[in-house]
Motif scaffolding. Structure first.
Motif, mmCIF file in Angstrom:
data_model
loop_
_atom_site.group_PDB
_atom_site.id
_atom_site.type_symbol
_atom_site.label_atom_id
_atom_site.label_comp_id
_atom_site.label_asym_id
_atom_site.label_seq_id
_atom_site.Cartn_x
_atom_site.Cartn_y
_atom_site.Cartn_z
ATOM 1 N N ASP A 136 0.859 -1.191 0.000
ATOM 2 C CA ASP A 136 0.000 0.000 0.000
ATOM 3 C C ASP A 136 0.887 1.230 0.000
ATOM 4 O O ASP A 136 1.973 1.218 0.556
ATOM 5 C CB ASP A 136 -0.877 0.041 1.255
ATOM 6 C CG ASP A 136 -1.871 -1.095 1.301
ATOM 7 O OD1 ASP A 136 -2.346 -1.505 0.236
ATOM 8 O OD2 ASP A 136 -2.168 -1.563 2.413
ATOM 9 N N ILE A 194 -3.582 3.854 -0.218
ATOM 10 C CA ILE A 194 -4.120 3.295 -1.458
ATOM 11 C C ILE A 194 -3.312 2.068 -1.850
ATOM 12 O O ILE A 194 -2.077 2.106 -1.824
ATOM 13 C CB ILE A 194 -4.057 4.340 -2.590
ATOM 14 C CG1 ILE A 194 -4.863 5.570 -2.210
ATOM 15 C CG2 ILE A 194 -4.569 3.762 -3.894
ATOM 16 C CD1 ILE A 194 -4.832 6.666 -3.226
ATOM 17 N N LYS A 232 -4.011 -0.004 -7.595
ATOM 18 C CA LYS A 232 -4.964 1.081 -7.850
ATOM 19 C C LYS A 232 -4.241 2.404 -8.101
ATOM 20 O O LYS A 232 -4.591 3.164 -8.991
ATOM 21 C CB LYS A 232 -5.926 1.211 -6.675
ATOM 22 C CG LYS A 232 -7.034 2.194 -6.914
ATOM 23 C CD LYS A 232 -8.037 2.179 -5.783
ATOM 24 C CE LYS A 232 -9.124 3.200 -6.028
ATOM 25 N NZ LYS A 232 -10.072 3.257 -4.919
#
Length: 59
Positions: A33, A47, A51
């Motif tokens: 992340d 995030i 992504k």
């Protein structure tokens, strides 16, 4: 873009604006992340890597 290009402290530009109007985000942490901080208002986001890679316009 390779993962080596993204290090803590770097600034990235995303395709969509943050609600405050800024597109620029500072990378705070990398890994599975990414933790990024909006340069306009200081809001922090966590995030997933896959992504975020789709959201990036430029480094």
């Amino acid at each position: 873009m390779s993962l080596e290009e993204f290090k803590a402290g770097g600034i990235i530009t995303l395709k969509k604006q943050h609600p405050c109007g800024s597109n620029n985000f500072r990378i705070l942490r990398t890994g599975a992340d990414f933790r990024i901080r909006c340069e306009g208002c200081g809001h922090e986001l966590l995030i997933p890597r896959n992504k975020l890679m789709k959201m990036i316009r430029q480094k």
